[in-house]
Scaffold this active site. Structure first.
Site, PDB file in Angstrom:
ATOM      1  N   TRP A  31      46.688  38.117  44.757  1.00  0.00           N
ATOM      2  CA  TRP A  31      47.567  38.480  43.670  1.00  0.00           C
ATOM      3  C   TRP A  31      47.427  39.608  43.173  1.00  0.00           C
ATOM      4  O   TRP A  31      45.993  40.190  42.932  1.00  0.00           O
ATOM      5  CB  TRP A  31      47.408  37.319  42.518  1.00  0.00           C
ATOM      6  N   SER A  65      43.376  34.532  41.343  1.00  0.00           N
ATOM      7  CA  SER A  65      42.260  34.796  40.930  1.00  0.00           C
ATOM      8  C   SER A  65      41.769  33.121  40.694  1.00  0.00           C
ATOM      9  O   SER A  65      40.476  33.212  40.571  1.00  0.00           O
ATOM     10  CB  SER A  65      42.248  35.295  39.408  1.00  0.00           C
ATOM     11  N   PHE A  66      42.601  32.176  40.198  1.00  0.00           N
ATOM     12  CA  PHE A  66      42.149  30.923  40.034  1.00  0.00           C
ATOM     13  C   PHE A  66      41.491  30.396  41.355  1.00  0.00           C
ATOM     14  O   PHE A  66      40.443  29.615  40.982  1.00  0.00           O
ATOM     15  CB  PHE A  66      43.239  30.028  39.685  1.00  0.00           C
ATOM     16  N   CYS A  88      42.490  40.290  39.854  1.00  0.00           N
ATOM     17  CA  CYS A  88      43.381  41.276  38.656  1.00  0.00           C
ATOM     18  C   CYS A  88      44.383  40.369  38.110  1.00  0.00           C
ATOM     19  O   CYS A  88      45.135  39.972  38.662  1.00  0.00           O
ATOM     20  CB  CYS A  88      43.848  42.525  39.491  1.00  0.00           C
ATOM     21  N   ILE A  90      47.054  40.151  35.092  1.00  0.00           N
ATOM     22  CA  ILE A  90      47.642  40.987  34.046  1.00  0.00           C
ATOM     23  C   ILE A  90      48.591  40.155  33.162  1.00  0.00           C
ATOM     24  O   ILE A  90      49.301  39.225  33.401  1.00  0.00           O
ATOM     25  CB  ILE A  90      48.559  41.850  34.941  1.00  0.00           C
ATOM     26  N   GLU A  93      54.209  37.238  30.271  1.00  0.00           N
ATOM     27  CA  GLU A  93      55.067  36.733  29.172  1.00  0.00           C
ATOM     28  C   GLU A  93      54.557  35.304  28.875  1.00  0.00           C
ATOM     29  O   GLU A  93      55.039  34.470  27.935  1.00  0.00           O
ATOM     30  CB  GLU A  93      56.690  36.910  29.464  1.00  0.00           C
ATOM     31  N   HIS A  96      49.751  31.703  30.755  1.00  0.00           N
ATOM     32  CA  HIS A  96      49.169  31.636  32.233  1.00  0.00           C
ATOM     33  C   HIS A  96      47.801  32.643  32.259  1.00  0.00           C
ATOM     34  O   HIS A  96      46.833  32.280  32.542  1.00  0.00           O
ATOM     35  CB  HIS A  96      49.862  32.139  33.350  1.00  0.00           C
ATOM     36  N   PHE A 121      30.958  38.895  38.790  1.00  0.00           N
ATOM     37  CA  PHE A 121      32.321  38.991  38.249  1.00  0.00           C
ATOM     38  C   PHE A 121      33.215  40.252  38.338  1.00  0.00           C
ATOM     39  O   PHE A 121      32.724  41.341  37.715  1.00  0.00           O
ATOM     40  CB  PHE A 121      32.003  38.600  36.731  1.00  0.00           C
TER      41      PHE A 121
HETATM   42  C1  DLZ Z   1      50.281  32.232  38.550  1.00  0.00           C
HETATM   43  C2  DLZ Z   1      49.430  33.655  38.422  1.00  0.00           C
HETATM   44  C3  DLZ Z   1      50.127  34.423  37.345  1.00  0.00           C
HETATM   45  C4  DLZ Z   1      51.299  34.279  36.407  1.00  0.00           C
HETATM   46  N1  DLZ Z   1      49.359  35.709  37.129  1.00  0.00           N
HETATM   47  C5  DLZ Z   1      48.262  35.912  37.978  1.00  0.00           C
HETATM   48  C6  DLZ Z   1      47.753  37.146  37.885  1.00  0.00           C
HETATM   49  O1  DLZ Z   1      48.024  38.138  36.969  1.00  0.00           O
HETATM   50  N2  DLZ Z   1      46.594  37.713  38.534  1.00  0.00           N
HETATM   51  C7  DLZ Z   1      46.229  36.523  39.558  1.00  0.00           C
HETATM   52  O2  DLZ Z   1      45.093  36.921  40.100  1.00  0.00           O
HETATM   53  N3  DLZ Z   1      46.586  35.233  39.666  1.00  0.00           N
HETATM   54  C8  DLZ Z   1      47.681  34.946  39.040  1.00  0.00           C
HETATM   55  N4  DLZ Z   1      48.420  33.826  39.228  1.00  0.00           N
HETATM   56  C9  DLZ Z   1      48.076  32.866  40.269  1.00  0.00           C
HETATM   57  C10 DLZ Z   1      47.076  31.995  40.068  1.00  0.00           C
HETATM   58  O3  DLZ Z   1      45.646  32.640  39.809  1.00  0.00           O
HETATM   59  C11 DLZ Z   1      46.787  30.925  41.110  1.00  0.00           C
HETATM   60  O4  DLZ Z   1      46.731  31.604  42.328  1.00  0.00           O
HETATM   61  C12 DLZ Z   1      48.008  29.997  41.077  1.00  0.00           C
HETATM   62  O5  DLZ Z   1      48.209  29.559  39.828  1.00  0.00           O
HETATM   63  C13 DLZ Z   1      48.012  28.808  41.934  1.00  0.00           C
HETATM   64  O6  DLZ Z   1      46.817  27.959  41.692  1.00  0.00           O
END
Ligand code: DLZ
Length: 181
Positions: A31, A65-66, A88, A90, A93, A96, A121
Site C-alpha cells: 500500500w 501495513s496491517f 506508509c 496516510i 477521511e 482507518h 518499526f
Molecule cells: C485499507 C487501508 C487504508 C484505508 N489505508 C492504508 C494506508 O494508508 N496504508 C496502508 O499501508 N494500508 C492501508 N490500508 C490497507 C490495510 O493496511 C490492510 O491491508 C487492509 O485493511 C486489509 O487487511
C-alpha cells in the site's frame, strides 16, 4: 511534522558494528508502494554499505501495513538477526488511519517483547503524501536508512548480550535467540 527539522538519513556510523554475517528480513507493505519502495531502497543500501550480504537480505511483501504484523511474526520464526517492517499509512477521511496505525504499532511492540528477533518499526504515519515524500528520501531524509541503522545496532546488541550470558559447559540451557547472533 514537528517544527524541528530532523534528517532521518543522518546517523552516527561509529555506533554501527559490521553487518557481516547478519541475516535481515525486510517486510514491505505494498500500500502506497511508491513510498515503501523508497524506504526499502534506503534500508537495503544502508545494510549493504555496512557489509550485510545481498543474499542475506530477505524481502517479504505484504498487501498493506496491517499485514506487517503477520509478516513479522512469520519472519520471527525463521531465525533472522533482525526484522524491519516498512509501511506508509496516510491520514484519509475515514478512521482507518487510527485503527491501522495503532494496531500495527501496538502489535509490533508486542513482538519485541518475546525473546525472538528484534522488529524495527519503519512505518510512516503521515497527514498527507507530502510528508511521506519528505521522509522517504526528501527534505527529512529517508526513514529506511534510520531503520537499517537501528536493525544493525539491535542485531549486534543481541551478540553482545549473549557474550555476557553465554551458558557455561555445565549450564547448557537452550537459547531461543537466532543461532548466528
Ligand atoms: C485499507 C487501508 C487504508 C484505508 N489505508 C492504508 C494506508 O494508508 N496504508 C496502508 O499501508 N494500508 C492501508 N490500508 C490497507 C490495510 O493496511 C490492510 O491491508 C487492509 O485493511 C486489509 O487487511
Amino acid at each position: 511534522m514537528s517544527g524541528k527539522k530532523v534528517n532521518l538519513s543522518l546517523y552516527d556510523s561509529d555506533k554501527v558494528n559490521t553487518g557481516q554475517g547478519l541475516k535481515i528480513a525486510i517486510v514491505v507493505s505494498e500500500w502506497n508502494h511508491k513510498i515503501t519502495d523508497r524506504l526499502y531502497n534506503g534500508a537495503f543500501k544502508t545494510l549493504i554499505k555496512h557489509k550485510v550480504k545481498k543474499s542475506d537480505i530477505t524481502k517479504i511483501n505484504v498487501p498493506g501495513s496491517f499485514e506487517l504484523i503477520y509478516g513479522a511474526r512469520l519472519a520471527q520464526k525463521q531465525n533472522f538477526n533482525a526484522i524491519i517492517v516498512i509501511g506508509c499509512i496516510i491520514q484519509g477521511e475515514t478512521r482507518h488511519f487510527d485503527f491501522i496505525s495503532q494496531s500495527v504499532a501496538n502489535s509490533i511492540a508486542k513482538l519485541n517483547m518475546n525473546d525472538l528477533s528484534p522488529v524495527i518499526f519503519c512505518v510512516l504515519t503521515d497527514n498527507n503524501i507530502y510528508q511521506s515524500n519528505s521522509r522517504s528520501g526528501g527534505d527529512h531524509g529517508n526513514k529506511g536508512v534510520e531503520a537499517a541503522f537501528t536493525a544493525l545496532r539491535m542485531a549486534n546488541l543481541i551478540k553482545i548480550c549473549l557474550l555476557y550470558t553465554s551458558p557455561s559447559p555445565r549450564d547448557k540451557r537452550q537459547s531461543r535467540m537466532p543461532s548466528s547472533a
